[in-house]
Design an enzyme around this catalytic site. Sequence first.
Site: not given
Ligand code: NCD
Ligand code: ZN
Length: 361
Positions: A21, A105, A142
Amino acid sequence: MDQNCDADKIILRQPDDWHVHFRDGAVLRAVVKNTASIFNRAIVMPNLQPPITSVEAAFSYRRRIMEAIPDGVIFTPLMTVYLTDDLPIDVIERGFQAGLFTAAKLYPANSTTNSSEGVSDLKEIDSILETMQKIGLPLLVHGEVVDQEVDIFDREAVFIERHLIHLLERYPALRVVMEHITTEQAVQFVEANSSRLAATITPHHLHINRNAMFAGGLRSDYFCLPVVKREHHRRALRKAATSGNSCFFLGTDSAPHLRSFKESSCGCAGIFNAPNALESYAQVFEEEGKLHKLQGFASEFGPAFYGLPLNTGSVTLVRREQVIPEFFEVNNGLGSKEKIVPFHAGETLNWSVLGLKEALE
Ligand code: NCD
Ligand code: ZN
């Protein structure tokens, strides 16, 4: 290229990050260098606000990422599209034909950060999945149910039973990645379906179990989704990651959130691990006595799954302790600075990456 590995030095084929991200704006500009200076490519998650649901938005986001890459660094962001109940099929087709989308996704609606516009029911995206199967665009999942009746620690295992089994049956040629797996059940399920199902594994799910979130108080820095699980799950993940089985590969899920959002009364899920992800993985592989398996996991199994060429460059890790900073500062765009706390903050890691990263500091 064989991995060159002695007691104090590892030379690896350059790795890729198959789940990251980057966010947008000031945070994007602050974090991209961490990934770009080590990895050659990264699958960029589309859960911005608003999410990436069009070809135009993905092109424009890719441009903003490219602008944030430091001069002299070669890095390719691999873009993804965010599936919604009413995403036009034409977006998938055009983005694929343009060579823009590497994958799509699936966020079950309200399963994690910025997923409120995700998919409410798999039936809603039946024709999208048909199209993806036909054109060969991988689905990244996810894998958690959002049913409030299901305990949060069981949501991944229940997702497999309720949805993933049926999804694989219904679309037998669809290639699927279960992202950031956290349980023994996921490890077993992926192994059993490895001809077309793979999984990414994060550094944090290899290092910590759920006790970390409650050590001496409530520690939001260790809160992510899917949430970290019991110790026996962590052990299963470590075994899978270091096994040399090509269905498991590197995906950091580096997910930066400003400190103020992590510390709030309803703190955000996500762990920022990009600054030291490779060193963090190396430590796990060493602890497991499997350093010789690092290159497959970090640099070879991901490209093989996606049908992309192997990287030709290399990175060098040396046995040199480094203390991870307590925080990084980011300009919040309002004239002041905010902190982002990285994974391993204040801890010492045994390995350090040589080269480009040092040159950028
Ligand atoms: C991710 C995010 O902050 O965008 N958060 C996380 O806890 N992994 C989203 C995700 O990948 O689930
Ligand atoms: Zn993620």
